[in-house]
Write a protein that holds these residues in place. Structure first.
Motif, short mmCIF file in Angstrom:
data_model
loop_
_atom_site.label_atom_id
_atom_site.label_comp_id
_atom_site.label_asym_id
_atom_site.label_seq_id
_atom_site.Cartn_x
_atom_site.Cartn_y
_atom_site.Cartn_z
N GLU A 32 0.83 -1.20 0.00
CA GLU A 32 0.00 0.00 0.00
C GLU A 32 0.87 1.25 0.00
O GLU A 32 1.82 1.35 0.78
CB GLU A 32 -0.91 0.01 1.23
CG GLU A 32 -1.89 1.17 1.21
CD GLU A 32 -2.87 1.09 2.36
OE1 GLU A 32 -3.98 0.57 2.15
OE2 GLU A 32 -2.51 1.53 3.48
N TYR A 33 0.53 2.17 -0.88
CA TYR A 33 1.17 3.48 -0.95
C TYR A 33 0.15 4.51 -0.54
O TYR A 33 -1.00 4.46 -0.95
CB TYR A 33 1.62 3.79 -2.39
CG TYR A 33 2.58 2.79 -2.98
CD1 TYR A 33 3.95 2.96 -2.83
CD2 TYR A 33 2.13 1.69 -3.68
CE1 TYR A 33 4.85 2.05 -3.37
CE2 TYR A 33 3.01 0.77 -4.23
CZ TYR A 33 4.36 0.96 -4.07
OH TYR A 33 5.24 0.05 -4.60
N ARG A 34 0.58 5.48 0.25
CA ARG A 34 -0.27 6.63 0.58
C ARG A 34 0.27 7.80 -0.23
O ARG A 34 1.44 8.17 -0.09
CB ARG A 34 -0.23 6.95 2.06
CG ARG A 34 -1.15 8.10 2.41
CD ARG A 34 -1.16 8.34 3.89
NE ARG A 34 -2.03 9.45 4.21
CZ ARG A 34 -2.10 10.02 5.38
NH1 ARG A 34 -1.35 9.58 6.37
NH2 ARG A 34 -2.90 11.03 5.59
N ILE A 35 -0.58 8.36 -1.06
CA ILE A 35 -0.16 9.41 -1.98
C ILE A 35 -0.89 10.70 -1.60
O ILE A 35 -2.11 10.72 -1.46
CB ILE A 35 -0.49 9.03 -3.43
CG1 ILE A 35 0.14 7.67 -3.74
CG2 ILE A 35 0.00 10.09 -4.39
CD1 ILE A 35 -0.38 7.05 -5.00
N GLU A 87 -7.23 15.46 -6.60
CA GLU A 87 -7.59 14.04 -6.54
C GLU A 87 -7.71 13.42 -7.94
O GLU A 87 -7.22 12.32 -8.18
CB GLU A 87 -8.89 13.85 -5.78
CG GLU A 87 -9.30 12.39 -5.69
CD GLU A 87 -10.61 12.17 -4.95
OE1 GLU A 87 -11.06 11.01 -4.93
OE2 GLU A 87 -11.19 13.13 -4.41
N LYS A 88 -8.34 14.13 -8.86
CA LYS A 88 -8.53 13.60 -10.21
C LYS A 88 -7.18 13.35 -10.89
O LYS A 88 -6.96 12.29 -11.50
CB LYS A 88 -9.37 14.57 -11.05
CG LYS A 88 -9.64 14.06 -12.44
CD LYS A 88 -10.48 15.03 -13.24
CE LYS A 88 -10.67 14.50 -14.66
NZ LYS A 88 -11.30 15.47 -15.53
N LYS A 89 -6.26 14.28 -10.78
CA LYS A 89 -4.94 14.12 -11.39
C LYS A 89 -4.16 12.99 -10.73
O LYS A 89 -3.42 12.26 -11.40
CB LYS A 89 -4.16 15.42 -11.35
CG LYS A 89 -4.72 16.46 -12.31
CD LYS A 89 -3.92 17.74 -12.28
CE LYS A 89 -4.50 18.75 -13.25
NZ LYS A 89 -3.76 20.02 -13.22
N GLY A 144 -8.37 8.77 1.19
CA GLY A 144 -7.86 8.94 2.55
C GLY A 144 -8.63 10.04 3.25
O GLY A 144 -9.65 9.79 3.88
N LYS A 145 -8.16 11.27 3.06
CA LYS A 145 -8.86 12.42 3.65
C LYS A 145 -8.34 13.70 3.02
O LYS A 145 -7.33 13.71 2.31
CB LYS A 145 -8.67 12.46 5.16
CG LYS A 145 -7.23 12.65 5.60
CD LYS A 145 -7.14 12.70 7.12
CE LYS A 145 -5.72 12.93 7.56
NZ LYS A 145 -5.62 13.09 9.00
N VAL A 171 -5.13 16.33 -0.60
CA VAL A 171 -5.95 15.13 -0.48
C VAL A 171 -5.01 13.93 -0.44
O VAL A 171 -3.92 13.97 -1.00
CB VAL A 171 -6.93 15.02 -1.67
CG1 VAL A 171 -6.20 14.89 -2.99
CG2 VAL A 171 -7.90 13.88 -1.49
N SER A 172 -5.42 12.89 0.28
CA SER A 172 -4.61 11.67 0.29
C SER A 172 -5.41 10.50 -0.25
O SER A 172 -6.63 10.40 -0.04
CB SER A 172 -4.09 11.36 1.69
OG SER A 172 -5.15 11.05 2.57
#
Length: 85
Positions: free
Chosen positions: A17-20, A25-27, A45-46, A54-55
């Protein structure tokens, strides 16, 4: 106390899992679609407290340490990405 950092024992293939974190968000979702080597799952994420970031959490099966690190590096190099964890 032993403070030596030991490399974790990861058996491949495995789910990773990667948190980005980024601004759009769309991009971010478009970037993820472009670079993931196989099927993946994205979870929202949030939003940051001020709403500037955004995550997203992305889970994908990685076949090797090299592939895992390559995906991380590709995400990190994108201008759309502020941070990858």
């Amino acid at each position: 106390m032993n403070l030596d950092l030991q490399k974790p024992n990861i058996t491949y293939p495995c789910k990773w899992e990667y948190r980005i974190i980024g601004k759009d968000e769309k991009k971010l979702r478009e970037l993820i679609f472009e670079i993931m080597p196989r099927e993946y799952e994205v979870k929202f994420g949030k939003n940051s407290a001020q709403g500037h970031y955004v995550s997203l959490y992305v889970e994908v099966e990685v076949l090797s340490e090299k592939e895992r690190n390559d995906i991380f590096a590709t995400l990190q190099q994108s201008q759309e990405v502020k941070m990858v964890l």
